[in-house]
Design a protein around this motif. Structure first.
Motif, PDB file in Angstrom:
ATOM      1  N   ALA A  50       2.714   5.103 -15.584  1.00  0.00           N
ATOM      2  CA  ALA A  50       2.863   3.852 -15.167  1.00  0.00           C
ATOM      3  C   ALA A  50       1.775   3.273 -14.476  1.00  0.00           C
ATOM      4  O   ALA A  50       1.383   2.221 -14.856  1.00  0.00           O
ATOM      5  N   PHE A  51       1.327   3.883 -13.265  1.00  0.00           N
ATOM      6  CA  PHE A  51       0.297   3.321 -12.448  1.00  0.00           C
ATOM      7  C   PHE A  51      -1.018   3.232 -13.428  1.00  0.00           C
ATOM      8  O   PHE A  51      -1.648   2.124 -13.089  1.00  0.00           O
ATOM      9  N   ALA A  52      -1.447   3.937 -14.293  1.00  0.00           N
ATOM     10  CA  ALA A  52      -2.662   3.705 -14.919  1.00  0.00           C
ATOM     11  C   ALA A  52      -2.390   2.401 -16.072  1.00  0.00           C
ATOM     12  O   ALA A  52      -3.394   1.951 -16.559  1.00  0.00           O
ATOM     13  N   ARG A  53      -1.294   2.134 -16.263  1.00  0.00           N
ATOM     14  CA  ARG A  53      -0.898   0.789 -16.779  1.00  0.00           C
ATOM     15  C   ARG A  53      -0.739  -0.483 -15.966  1.00  0.00           C
ATOM     16  O   ARG A  53      -0.112  -1.479 -16.295  1.00  0.00           O
ATOM     17  N   HIS A  54      -1.059  -0.431 -14.770  1.00  0.00           N
ATOM     18  CA  HIS A  54      -0.908  -1.465 -13.904  1.00  0.00           C
ATOM     19  C   HIS A  54      -1.324  -2.914 -14.265  1.00  0.00           C
ATOM     20  O   HIS A  54      -0.474  -3.712 -13.764  1.00  0.00           O
ATOM     21  N   ARG A  55      -2.365  -3.092 -15.072  1.00  0.00           N
ATOM     22  CA  ARG A  55      -2.484  -4.442 -15.728  1.00  0.00           C
ATOM     23  C   ARG A  55      -1.408  -4.928 -16.704  1.00  0.00           C
ATOM     24  O   ARG A  55      -1.476  -6.086 -16.538  1.00  0.00           O
ATOM     25  N   GLU A  56      -0.584  -4.006 -17.216  1.00  0.00           N
ATOM     26  CA  GLU A  56       0.419  -4.647 -17.941  1.00  0.00           C
ATOM     27  C   GLU A  56       1.792  -4.973 -17.142  1.00  0.00           C
ATOM     28  O   GLU A  56       2.591  -5.604 -17.557  1.00  0.00           O
TER      29      GLU A  56
ATOM     30  N   ALA B 194       0.687  -1.165   0.043  1.00  0.00           N
ATOM     31  CA  ALA B 194       0.013  -0.141   0.144  1.00  0.00           C
ATOM     32  C   ALA B 194       0.872   1.287   0.030  1.00  0.00           C
ATOM     33  O   ALA B 194       0.533   2.176   0.588  1.00  0.00           O
ATOM     34  N   VAL B 195       1.988   1.266  -0.677  1.00  0.00           N
ATOM     35  CA  VAL B 195       2.852   2.366  -0.707  1.00  0.00           C
ATOM     36  C   VAL B 195       2.953   2.849  -2.147  1.00  0.00           C
ATOM     37  O   VAL B 195       3.277   2.130  -2.958  1.00  0.00           O
ATOM     38  N   PHE B 196       2.602   4.299  -2.339  1.00  0.00           N
ATOM     39  CA  PHE B 196       2.505   4.598  -3.491  1.00  0.00           C
ATOM     40  C   PHE B 196       3.781   5.443  -3.627  1.00  0.00           C
ATOM     41  O   PHE B 196       3.742   6.843  -3.032  1.00  0.00           O
ATOM     42  N   ALA B 197       4.522   5.101  -4.546  1.00  0.00           N
ATOM     43  CA  ALA B 197       5.749   5.734  -4.630  1.00  0.00           C
ATOM     44  C   ALA B 197       6.485   5.554  -6.099  1.00  0.00           C
ATOM     45  O   ALA B 197       5.904   4.989  -7.039  1.00  0.00           O
ATOM     46  N   GLY B 198       7.380   6.465  -6.280  1.00  0.00           N
ATOM     47  CA  GLY B 198       7.812   6.652  -7.807  1.00  0.00           C
ATOM     48  C   GLY B 198       8.567   5.547  -8.410  1.00  0.00           C
ATOM     49  O   GLY B 198       8.850   4.478  -7.565  1.00  0.00           O
ATOM     50  N   LEU B 199       9.016   5.832  -9.692  1.00  0.00           N
ATOM     51  CA  LEU B 199       9.704   4.467 -10.397  1.00  0.00           C
ATOM     52  C   LEU B 199      11.136   4.159  -9.887  1.00  0.00           C
ATOM     53  O   LEU B 199      11.114   2.866 -10.020  1.00  0.00           O
TER      54      LEU B 199
END
Length: 349
Positions: free
Chosen positions: A305-311, A264-269
């Motif tokens: 990145a995150f919008a493409r999480h299913r990839e 549950a940590v939202f962090a950068g690439l």
């Protein structure tokens, strides 16, 4: 069995400035031997430490304009440090600086030159450096902070080292973080090693960076801001690093999405890349405490990145190509024991 709730904390401190509130990271347990140092913006330590040192030396004075090039988090950190100490700020911004970051800079009083859109890391950085040189030539009252080259940026990280030593009182520690300018990883491990901690420093690099010899590659999907370079950085001290991981955009995305999904940590690439590397490092040496440096949040990577999480591949399915020399470097993920050697390598006497 449900674990007991944590003990009630003492009263929180009242900070004199926002930089005091956000400079220290949140330390989050990722596993039995792995801890994440998750920052809102890591480079507040670098900017505050550098500005304080330069003011103390008389190199800069209140009211003066500080200028530098940045791909994002240093820009915000420098603008906040200037806000705190009564200085003006001018940022030559990378193409990767988004509207949210730019608006914050402008409201803080910074003036911004932003480079035109580009997927070429070298072109973006060369344009920025050229523009800074033009500005300093036109306005000699400006002070160029030179975050890529001035060792004053190491100074602020000693405070981070104090925090780590207090939170993780161990004799052996693995630190994993993006190399970038070199200051954050170097500024942390040098004071820890002086304290007698045996620190294994593991650096993260993108393909295409000259810093550790991957410039013959390119990552066509995206620039991972702030972790590599197309030009040599004087603040990178190659002899500090024990191991290197080169990680492409897709694998960094897998790490960032995995970190959000699992912890549950939202962090950068760059945090995602470091997290991916930490899984491999801790699997090989589970008894050694591992500190993962997470320099920023994931907000500027939401669409890319995150919008493409299913990839995103499952991090558990990924493993690096282990190499012994740079000639064998292979995308999408390679690792080597660097062994604290120079780069370019010095000739054997």
């Amino acid at each position: 069995m449900t674990p007991p709730p944590p003990a009630a904390p003492g009263p929180p401190p009242v900070h004199e400035h926002i930089t005091d509130a956000i400079k220290a990271p949140d330390l989050v347990r990722l596993g039995p031997s792995s801890v994440l140092a998750r920052f809102e913006t890591l480079k507040v330590y670098a900017a505050l430490g550098a500005v304080r040192a330069l003011l103390d030396r008389g190199t800069i004075r209140p009211g003066q304009t500080l200028v530098d090039s940045s791909s994002g988090i240093y820009a915000l950190a420098l603008a906040m440090a200037c806000h705190r100490y009564g200085l003006r700020c001018h940022i030559v911004a990378s193409t990767t600086v988004d509207a949210t970051m730019r608006v914050q800079l402008e409201v803080l009083g910074a003036t911004v030159d932003q480079m035109p859109p580009s997927q070429d890391l070298r072109l973006d950085q060369e344009r920025r450096v050229r523009r800074v040189r033009e500005l300093v030539g036109e306005r000699p009252d400006m002070h160029w902070m030179r975050q890529y080259h001035d060792a004053v940026h190491y100074a602020g990280y000693e405070e981070f080292a104090d925090l780590v030593a207090a939170a993780l009182p161990v004799r052996e520690l693995t630190v994993i973080g993006a190399v970038g300018t070199g200051s954050s990883t170097g500024g942390l491990v040098l004071p820890l090693r002086r304290r007698g901690v045996e620190v294994r420093l593991v650096g993260i690099q993108p393909f295409g960076s000259v810093t550790f010899g991957s410039e013959r590659f390119s990552d066509p999907e995206a620039i991972i801001a702030g972790i590599g370079s197309s030009i040599p950085f004087g603040n990178v001290r190659h002899r500090l690093y024990d191991a290197l991981h080169w990680i492409d955009f897709r694998h960094a995305m897998a790490g960032a999405v995995g970190l959000l999904r699992d912890h549950a940590v939202f962090a950068g690439l760059s945090t995602g890349a470091a997290y991916l590397a930490s899984r491999w490092e801790t699997a090989r040496n589970a008894d050694r405490t591992c500190l993962v440096i997470g320099p920023d949040t994931g907000h500027r990577y939401t669409e890319r990145a995150f919008a493409r999480h299913r990839e995103a591949p499952d991090p558990r399915s990924l493993k690096p190509h282990q190499i012994t020399c740079l000639a064998d470097l292979t995308p999408p993920w390679s690792v080597t024991e660097w062994g604290r050697r120079a780069y370019p390598e010095e000739p054997t006497p």
